[in-house]
Design an enzyme around this catalytic site. Structure first.
Site, PDB file in Angstrom:
ATOM      1  N   GLN A 174       0.892  -1.158   0.000  1.00 25.82           N
ATOM      2  CA  GLN A 174       0.000   0.000   0.000  1.00 25.82           C
ATOM      3  C   GLN A 174       0.931   1.208   0.000  1.00 25.82           C
ATOM      4  O   GLN A 174       1.468   1.584   1.032  1.00 25.82           O
ATOM      5  CB  GLN A 174      -0.935  -0.014   1.218  1.00 25.82           C
ATOM      6  CG  GLN A 174      -1.702   1.288   1.458  1.00 25.82           C
ATOM      7  CD  GLN A 174      -2.549   1.737   0.269  1.00 25.82           C
ATOM      8  OE1 GLN A 174      -3.158   0.926  -0.421  1.00 25.82           O
ATOM      9  NE2 GLN A 174      -2.555   3.032  -0.012  1.00 25.82           N
ATOM     10  N   GLN A 176       0.362   4.514  -1.209  1.00 30.38           N
ATOM     11  CA  GLN A 176      -0.115   5.863  -0.889  1.00 30.38           C
ATOM     12  C   GLN A 176      -0.199   6.025   0.630  1.00 30.38           C
ATOM     13  O   GLN A 176      -0.657   5.088   1.291  1.00 30.38           O
ATOM     14  CB  GLN A 176      -1.497   6.121  -1.500  1.00 30.38           C
ATOM     15  CG  GLN A 176      -1.833   7.594  -1.549  1.00 30.38           C
ATOM     16  CD  GLN A 176      -3.188   7.904  -2.203  1.00 30.38           C
ATOM     17  OE1 GLN A 176      -3.991   7.017  -2.429  1.00 30.38           O
ATOM     18  NE2 GLN A 176      -3.435   9.159  -2.487  1.00 30.38           N
ATOM     19  N   GLY A 303     -10.457   0.903   2.039  1.00 25.25           N
ATOM     20  CA  GLY A 303     -11.560   0.315   1.283  1.00 25.25           C
ATOM     21  C   GLY A 303     -11.055  -0.116  -0.081  1.00 25.25           C
ATOM     22  O   GLY A 303     -11.268  -1.239  -0.528  1.00 25.25           O
ATOM     23  N   GLY A 304     -10.387   0.812  -0.702  1.00 20.96           N
ATOM     24  CA  GLY A 304      -9.854   0.504  -2.017  1.00 20.96           C
ATOM     25  C   GLY A 304      -8.650   1.367  -2.302  1.00 20.96           C
ATOM     26  O   GLY A 304      -8.427   2.387  -1.638  1.00 20.96           O
ATOM     27  N   HIS A 330     -15.659   4.338  -7.324  1.00 27.02           N
ATOM     28  CA  HIS A 330     -14.682   5.313  -6.827  1.00 27.02           C
ATOM     29  C   HIS A 330     -13.276   5.009  -7.369  1.00 27.02           C
ATOM     30  O   HIS A 330     -12.625   5.874  -7.955  1.00 27.02           O
ATOM     31  CB  HIS A 330     -14.688   5.300  -5.291  1.00 27.02           C
ATOM     32  CG  HIS A 330     -13.714   6.255  -4.684  1.00 27.02           C
ATOM     33  ND1 HIS A 330     -14.080   7.510  -4.263  1.00 27.02           N
ATOM     34  CD2 HIS A 330     -12.383   6.160  -4.445  1.00 27.02           C
ATOM     35  CE1 HIS A 330     -13.020   8.137  -3.795  1.00 27.02           C
ATOM     36  NE2 HIS A 330     -11.972   7.334  -3.882  1.00 27.02           N
ATOM     37  N   GLU A 331     -12.845   3.784  -7.176  1.00 26.37           N
ATOM     38  CA  GLU A 331     -11.471   3.457  -7.610  1.00 26.37           C
ATOM     39  C   GLU A 331     -11.340   3.552  -9.126  1.00 26.37           C
ATOM     40  O   GLU A 331     -10.319   3.988  -9.646  1.00 26.37           O
ATOM     41  CB  GLU A 331     -11.043   2.079  -7.095  1.00 26.37           C
ATOM     42  CG  GLU A 331     -11.123   1.889  -5.570  1.00 26.37           C
ATOM     43  CD  GLU A 331     -10.539   3.024  -4.743  1.00 26.37           C
ATOM     44  OE1 GLU A 331      -9.647   3.729  -5.240  1.00 26.37           O
ATOM     45  OE2 GLU A 331     -11.003   3.223  -3.593  1.00 26.37           O
ATOM     46  N   HIS A 334     -10.864   7.073 -10.292  1.00 23.83           N
ATOM     47  CA  HIS A 334      -9.480   7.557 -10.164  1.00 23.83           C
ATOM     48  C   HIS A 334      -8.689   7.350 -11.461  1.00 23.83           C
ATOM     49  O   HIS A 334      -7.655   7.994 -11.657  1.00 23.83           O
ATOM     50  CB  HIS A 334      -8.754   6.826  -9.033  1.00 23.83           C
ATOM     51  CG  HIS A 334      -8.930   7.448  -7.676  1.00 23.83           C
ATOM     52  ND1 HIS A 334      -8.630   8.762  -7.417  1.00 23.83           N
ATOM     53  CD2 HIS A 334      -9.347   6.913  -6.496  1.00 23.83           C
ATOM     54  CE1 HIS A 334      -8.853   9.018  -6.123  1.00 23.83           C
ATOM     55  NE2 HIS A 334      -9.295   7.918  -5.545  1.00 23.83           N
ATOM     56  N   GLU A 353      -9.202  13.060  -4.608  1.00 23.66           N
ATOM     57  CA  GLU A 353     -10.315  12.384  -3.926  1.00 23.66           C
ATOM     58  C   GLU A 353     -11.666  13.080  -4.148  1.00 23.66           C
ATOM     59  O   GLU A 353     -12.702  12.422  -4.232  1.00 23.66           O
ATOM     60  CB  GLU A 353     -10.006  12.245  -2.434  1.00 23.66           C
ATOM     61  CG  GLU A 353      -8.779  11.393  -2.134  1.00 23.66           C
ATOM     62  CD  GLU A 353      -8.838   9.978  -2.707  1.00 23.66           C
ATOM     63  OE1 GLU A 353      -9.935   9.493  -3.027  1.00 23.66           O
ATOM     64  OE2 GLU A 353      -7.759   9.363  -2.842  1.00 23.66           O
ATOM     65  N   TYR A 417     -12.660  14.663   0.299  1.00 22.44           N
ATOM     66  CA  TYR A 417     -13.614  13.801  -0.410  1.00 22.44           C
ATOM     67  C   TYR A 417     -14.955  14.508  -0.630  1.00 22.44           C
ATOM     68  O   TYR A 417     -15.412  14.686  -1.750  1.00 22.44           O
ATOM     69  CB  TYR A 417     -13.891  12.526   0.403  1.00 22.44           C
ATOM     70  CG  TYR A 417     -12.772  11.523   0.396  1.00 22.44           C
ATOM     71  CD1 TYR A 417     -11.643  11.702   1.189  1.00 22.44           C
ATOM     72  CD2 TYR A 417     -12.838  10.375  -0.377  1.00 22.44           C
ATOM     73  CE1 TYR A 417     -10.625  10.771   1.209  1.00 22.44           C
ATOM     74  CE2 TYR A 417     -11.814   9.431  -0.369  1.00 22.44           C
ATOM     75  CZ  TYR A 417     -10.714   9.637   0.430  1.00 22.44           C
ATOM     76  OH  TYR A 417      -9.699   8.719   0.445  1.00 22.44           O
ATOM     77  N   ARG A 591      -9.688  -2.754   8.096  1.00 23.77           N
ATOM     78  CA  ARG A 591      -9.964  -1.539   7.314  1.00 23.77           C
ATOM     79  C   ARG A 591     -10.198  -0.382   8.283  1.00 23.77           C
ATOM     80  O   ARG A 591     -11.179  -0.366   9.022  1.00 23.77           O
ATOM     81  CB  ARG A 591     -11.187  -1.769   6.429  1.00 23.77           C
ATOM     82  CG  ARG A 591     -11.508  -0.595   5.557  1.00 23.77           C
ATOM     83  CD  ARG A 591     -12.714  -0.889   4.682  1.00 23.77           C
ATOM     84  NE  ARG A 591     -13.139   0.299   3.991  1.00 23.77           N
ATOM     85  CZ  ARG A 591     -14.287   0.417   3.350  1.00 23.77           C
ATOM     86  NH1 ARG A 591     -15.117  -0.612   3.316  1.00 23.77           N
ATOM     87  NH2 ARG A 591     -14.613   1.539   2.754  1.00 23.77           N
TER      88      ARG A 591
HETATM   89  N1  BES Z   1      -6.665   6.710  -2.783  1.00 23.36           N
HETATM   90  C1  BES Z   1      -7.568   6.413  -1.743  1.00 23.36           C
HETATM   91  C2  BES Z   1      -6.940   5.770  -0.539  1.00 23.36           C
HETATM   92  C3  BES Z   1      -5.858   6.601   0.117  1.00 23.36           C
HETATM   93  C4  BES Z   1      -5.889   7.980   0.100  1.00 23.36           C
HETATM   94  C5  BES Z   1      -4.827   5.953   0.760  1.00 23.36           C
HETATM   95  C6  BES Z   1      -4.858   8.710   0.692  1.00 23.36           C
HETATM   96  C7  BES Z   1      -3.824   6.674   1.372  1.00 23.36           C
HETATM   97  C8  BES Z   1      -3.839   8.058   1.341  1.00 23.36           C
HETATM   98  C9  BES Z   1      -8.713   5.530  -2.240  1.00 23.36           C
HETATM   99  O1  BES Z   1      -9.118   5.823  -3.537  1.00 23.36           O
HETATM  100  C10 BES Z   1      -9.905   5.805  -1.378  1.00 23.36           C
HETATM  101  O2  BES Z   1     -10.359   6.915  -1.378  1.00 23.36           O
HETATM  102  N2  BES Z   1     -10.402   4.794  -0.683  1.00 23.36           N
HETATM  103  C11 BES Z   1     -11.589   4.928   0.099  1.00 23.36           C
HETATM  104  C12 BES Z   1     -12.725   4.405  -0.723  1.00 23.36           C
HETATM  105  C13 BES Z   1     -14.025   5.065  -0.507  1.00 23.36           C
HETATM  106  C14 BES Z   1     -13.975   6.562  -0.591  1.00 23.36           C
HETATM  107  C15 BES Z   1     -15.061   4.537  -1.477  1.00 23.36           C
HETATM  108  C16 BES Z   1     -11.431   4.088   1.360  1.00 23.36           C
HETATM  109  O3  BES Z   1     -10.431   3.387   1.478  1.00 23.36           O
HETATM  110  O4  BES Z   1     -12.270   4.166   2.234  1.00 23.36           O
HETATM  111 ZN    ZN Z   2     -10.039   7.692  -3.559  1.00 26.38          ZN
END
Ligand code: BES
Ligand code: ZN
Length: 649
Positions: A174, A176, A303-304, A330-331, A334, A353, A417, A591
């Site tokens: 992971q 990011q 989540g993703g 969502h993913e 991106h 986001e 977000y 998570r």
């Molecule tokens: N890119 C993000 C996850 C992320 C952001 C990891 C910043 C580390 C730093 C991913 O696209 C995301 O937003 N995941 C969300 C999904 C949800 C908004 C549907 C999550 O993990 O909850």
């Molecule tokens: Zn995201």
């Protein structure tokens, strides 16, 4: 319903001051309301990286790696193809964290490789160790041989017993926000984009995948090669290895998962191809070739994650009724917002986001209709309304003004977000889809494969939206949305007819304890249940909780979105009947978004804190380092222990 936990991880650390790099301090500096003091910081300054991309840039990365499950270690080499940008540059500065550097060589013009001098600085807790390589001959190619630490912050290693099938070990990355540096020495800043190739060896019976051209028919032989011909920022570098099999959804899309999960996951995500088509119809072609989804073990801390060509996803959204597939929307979104057009610093998080969350909602509307999309938008707006007022003033702004420095991870909140998505909805509302949709599509095309700051977005919007369609949005309104606090007056509030009905049920029950006849709730979607739970007061009486539980069986729910709302309510209200289920939930799921609200509530009382510590002791071996870091920080804060610092998200 997006990111409520993110607030918990937020510490509004705004660092003011001159242009010197802010590397040293580990403690957060509280934001001041009057934080908008000008400094001489360059607009694109990335305080989370030691890299100096204005001097030299990595254009291409060639990895040769071995995955060793016994040692919990990745070892091998990274070869960089360099673009020496500044005439006088002769040093390559890379980001690393907990890496052992074994050798650094440069390729001479006669194709021989010779040693280069390098220095690995002492580790900074947040940023890792700066690796400075002397490259007096400004070689085109430089190679670093290295190995990772078993504690690498960007990797999780699972024993076979921690997987669904129990036969093979599992590992995944992971990267990011700034964890790529814990498994590859890199210019770990989104300002730098590079193409990559990889040759990866592993135990024979393990399948390896990367954020690259995974072959659905790849033979499992412990020897894999990958290419990613599109330039990506470092945070999109990804790897996973385990007992993974593939099941197609369409010609260009499918699911990788453990054998026991793959059929269920493919059924849940069956609409993925339709999602890709819907997004293409609005925002132009999907430019990455395949779009596959990798289902990870429940310890995945997010989540993703939008790793290009291979979204990483939590299994917690596989609930059997497709009600949580907005995660995939969502993913996938991106692939346009974030992966194609990338923020140039994580302090512009909203550009990734927020725009993605808006596109996500458009995809959901296109597949499942306006009513469903409105429910999801309303949940996000309500959530933001609830939380934004408690945030530090600076944290309430979508973007941080270019003249202000922030620390790692601090921009990852509902603001990025939900306020970000709301800002896009505001523009859509004022300009109409007939003008706003082509604008956004044009933006993705114009800046494709570039990394840009908020100021570039603003200029583009001024030129291509405000000036072209005068009289609809003023520059002051744009400015308020981006740099202002709170929720602007101009925000178009999403009304959901379904939620109005839920509100009526909620009110009747709170007024006189009448629960509706079964029919009224039998067809409720997850979203309606979430809205119902969000309509509850801070605490309920024991009798009320027991009545709800008897009617709806919230305790022990397999739906993590429900669990993350129900359990904190039971903890706040004092309802020990839920404790066993809470412990089981916190031990099974890693998570962060789903579990942190319950931990945060538990640590508020001495008994709860004791329970949280006990549960954590059980769960720790199965948690990801990112999750462990967050839980440790919440527990330490509750105990007043200042030696544990907030981790970098
Ligand atoms: N890119 C993000 C996850 C992320 C952001 C990891 C910043 C580390 C730093 C991913 O696209 C995301 O937003 N995941 C969300 C999904 C949800 C908004 C549907 C999550 O993990 O909850
Ligand atoms: Zn995201």
């Amino acid at each position: 319903m997006r990111s409520s936990i993110l607030t918990l991880c937020f510490a509004a650390a705004v660092v003011l001051g001159g242009c010197s790099r802010d590397n040293a301090p580990a403690a957060d500096t509280a934001a001041k309301p009057d934080a908008n003091v000008a400094t001489a910081a360059p607009a694109e300054y990335d305080s989370l990286s030691y890299a100096e991309p204005d001097k030299v840039r990595i254009k291409d990365l060639a990895l040769a790696l071995d995955v060793d499950f016994d040692a919990k270690e990745i070892s091998g080499s990274a070869t960089y193809d360099l673009d020496w940008v500044a005439d006088d540059a002769n040093e390559l500065v890379l980001d690393t964290r907990d890496l052992t550097i074994e050798k650094v060589v440069g390729e001479r013009s006669d194709e021989k490789w010779t040693d280069l001098k390098y220095e690995l600085a002492d580790a900074d807790k947040r940023l890792g160790s700066k690796l400075t390589i002397q490259v007096p001959d400004r070689n085109q190619r430089v190679r670093v041989t290295y190995r990772t630490s078993p504690e690498a912050s960007g990797l999780q290693w699972l024993t076979p017993a921690m997987t669904e099938g129990g036969k093979q070990p599992f590992m995944f990355s992971q990267s990011q926000q700034i964890h790529a540096r814990s498994w590859v020495p890199l210019q770990d800043t989104p300002r730098v984009r590079f193409t990559y190739t990889a040759h990866v060896t592993s135990p024979k019976d393990v399948m390896v995948l990367m954020s690259a051209d995974n072959d659905p028919k790849a033979e499992r032989d412990g020897d894999y090669t990958f290419a990613m011909p599109q330039a990506i920022p470092s945070y999109l570098l990804a790897i996973a290895a385990g007992d993974l099999v593939f099941k197609p959804i369409s010609d260009r899309s499918g699911v990788w998962a453990e054998p026991a999960m793959v059929a269920k996951a493919t059924a849940e995500f069956a609409d993925t191809e339709k999602m890709i088509e819907a997004t293409e119809a609005m925002y132009g072609p999907y430019r990455w070739g395949r779009y596959d989804i990798l289902v990870l073990p429940p310890s995945f801390p997010y989540g993703g994650m939008e790793n290009p060509r291979l979204t990483f996803a939590t299994p917690t959204v596989i609930v059997g009724d497709k009600s949580l597939v907005s995660l995939i929307a969502h993913e996938l979104a991106h692939s346009w917002a974030g992966n194609l057009v990338t923020f140039s610093s994580p302090k512009d998080q909203w550009m990734n986001e927020g725009i993605t969350s808006y596109v996500e909602n458009r995809i959901i509307e296109s597949l499942y209709g306006k009513d469903f999309a409105k429910m999801e938008a309303a949940i996000a707006q309500n959530e933001l309304r609830k939380t934004i007022g408690d945030m530090e003033p600076q944290a309430q702004a979508l973007a941080i003004r270019p003249d202000i420095h922030v620390k790692a991870g601090d921009t990852l909140t509902e603001v990025a977000y939900d306020k970000g998505a709301w800002f896009m909805m505001f523009l859509e509302h004022r300009f109409g889809r007939e003008d706003f949709d082509p604008f956004l599509r044009g933006y993705f095309d114009h800046f494709a494969f570039q990394s840009i700051p908020t100021t570039t977005f603003i200029q583009y919007a001024k030129d291509n939206l405000l000036a072209k369609h005068p009289g609809k949005v003023t520059e002051a309104e744009l400015d308020e949305w981006i740099y202002g606090q709170g929720i602007p007056e101009s925000a178009p509030v999403t009304k959901s007819p379904q939620f109005d009905a839920v509100d009526t049920v909620c009110k009747a029950w709170l007024d006189d304890g009448t629960l509706p006849a079964g029919d009224a709730t039998a067809k409720w979607s997850t979203q309606e249940w979430l809205h119902f739970l969000e309509g509850m007061p801070e605490t309920l009486s024991h009798e009320q909780l027991a009545a709800l539980d008897a009617a709806y069986k919230f305790t022990g729910t397999p739906n993590g979105e429900i669990a993350m709302r129900w359990y904190p309510l039971t903890v706040r209200s004092g309802y020990p009947e839920a404790n066993d289920a809470i412990a089981a939930f916190l031990e099974r799921v890693g998570r962060r978004k789903l579990i942190m609200p319950t931990y945060a509530e538990l640590v508020k009382t001495p008994e709860g804190l004791a329970m949280a510590e006990k549960v954590l002791a059980q769960a720790r071996p199965g948690y990801h380092p990112i999750t462990t870091g967050s839980v440790d920080a919440v527990i330490a804060e509750a105990k007043g222990d200042k030696s544990v610092t907030k981790p970098v998200d």
